[in-house]
Design a protein around this motif. Structure first.
Motif, mmCIF file in Angstrom:
data_model
loop_
_atom_site.group_PDB
_atom_site.id
_atom_site.type_symbol
_atom_site.label_atom_id
_atom_site.label_comp_id
_atom_site.label_asym_id
_atom_site.label_seq_id
_atom_site.Cartn_x
_atom_site.Cartn_y
_atom_site.Cartn_z
ATOM 1 N N UNK A 7 1.093 -1.008 -0.067
ATOM 2 C CA UNK A 7 0.073 -0.168 -0.276
ATOM 3 C C UNK A 7 0.878 0.986 -0.202
ATOM 4 N N UNK A 8 2.058 1.044 0.510
ATOM 5 C CA UNK A 8 3.149 2.982 1.000
ATOM 6 C C UNK A 8 3.455 2.709 -1.157
ATOM 7 N N UNK A 9 2.819 1.709 -1.771
ATOM 8 C CA UNK A 9 3.457 2.695 -3.391
ATOM 9 C C UNK A 9 2.053 3.484 -3.818
ATOM 10 N N UNK A 10 0.447 3.415 -3.461
ATOM 11 C CA UNK A 10 -0.416 4.254 -3.409
ATOM 12 C C UNK A 10 -0.335 5.389 -2.801
ATOM 13 N N UNK A 11 -0.910 6.012 -3.012
ATOM 14 C CA UNK A 11 -1.558 7.158 -2.238
ATOM 15 C C UNK A 11 -2.684 7.050 -1.323
ATOM 16 N N UNK A 12 -2.362 7.834 0.153
ATOM 17 C CA UNK A 12 -2.734 7.693 1.445
ATOM 18 C C UNK A 12 -3.870 7.496 1.363
ATOM 19 N N UNK A 13 -4.892 6.181 1.585
ATOM 20 C CA UNK A 13 -6.035 6.117 1.486
ATOM 21 C C UNK A 13 -6.460 4.979 0.608
ATOM 22 N N UNK A 14 -5.354 4.981 -0.485
ATOM 23 C CA UNK A 14 -6.113 4.373 -1.894
ATOM 24 C C UNK A 14 -5.975 2.886 -1.201
ATOM 25 N N UNK A 15 -6.716 1.612 -0.633
ATOM 26 C CA UNK A 15 -6.672 0.299 -0.277
ATOM 27 C C UNK A 15 -7.076 -0.881 -1.403
ATOM 28 N N UNK A 16 -7.935 -0.044 -2.153
ATOM 29 C CA UNK A 16 -8.914 -0.735 -3.485
ATOM 30 C C UNK A 16 -7.528 -0.534 -4.783
ATOM 31 N N UNK A 17 -7.473 -1.784 -5.855
ATOM 32 C CA UNK A 17 -6.860 -1.790 -7.078
ATOM 33 C C UNK A 17 -8.073 -1.887 -7.819
ATOM 34 N N UNK A 18 -8.192 -1.881 -9.588
ATOM 35 C CA UNK A 18 -8.982 -2.418 -10.695
ATOM 36 C C UNK A 18 -7.877 -3.101 -11.029
#
Length: 157
Positions: free
Chosen positions: A89-100
């Motif tokens: 998750x550290x690779x994504x913006x804060x608060x982003x927890x889901x991927x499509x």
């Protein structure tokens, strides 16, 4: 001073690379040895077409130039929405927890030897589709491989 790496876009592709007789290419992650998967990767830009993301990721991760090899890239019109593993998750913006994740199939004429990016992958193997599904660490990847016989039959004239 080095600039910060941009956050990953939480929209990605999964490309099941296979042959007409349903052999599937799996590659082993360098950052998690023992984790086998198909080609995956996120969009580079929000407006990058998904098919372009798929072609780029296949080239980056295997060295396969789809057009030069006579491969057939097909959008399976499947999308998986899943929780991003906490350790990534550290690779994504804060608060982003889901991927499509959008699923594609790439049929090659025969098993080919990939050229792996050593920072990303350690090893590769071609397996019959049912064995490949069992080897995938990701449930969505395993499910996509299990769908291969159905999608391959749709592309047969």
């Amino acid at each position: 001073m080095q600039s910060a790496k941009p956050f990953k876009i939480p929209e990605s592709v999964l490309v099941v690379i296979h042959t007409p007789d349903l052999q599937v290419l799996l590659i082993e992650r360098a950052d998690h040895p023992g984790y086998w998967q198909s080609v995956t990767g996120s969009k580079d830009a929000p407006d990058e077409p998904l098919a372009e993301t798929a072609r780029r990721e296949v080239m980056e991760e295997t060295g396969f130039d789809i057009a030069a090899l006579g491969g057939e890239l097909r959008d399976w019109q499947l999308a998986n929405v899943y929780e991003i593993y906490p350790h990534w998750r550290h690779r994504y913006a804060p608060g982003v927890t889901r991927n499509t994740e959008h699923v594609f199939g790439l049929q090659l004429p025969a098993p080919l030897t990939p050229t792996l990016a050593p920072r990303e992958h350690l090893a590769w193997q071609w397996l019959p589709w049912h064995e490949a599904a069992d080897r995938c660490f990701s449930p969505s990847n395993a499910e996509a491989v299990l769908q291969l016989p159905r999608f391959a039959a749709l592309s047969t004239p």
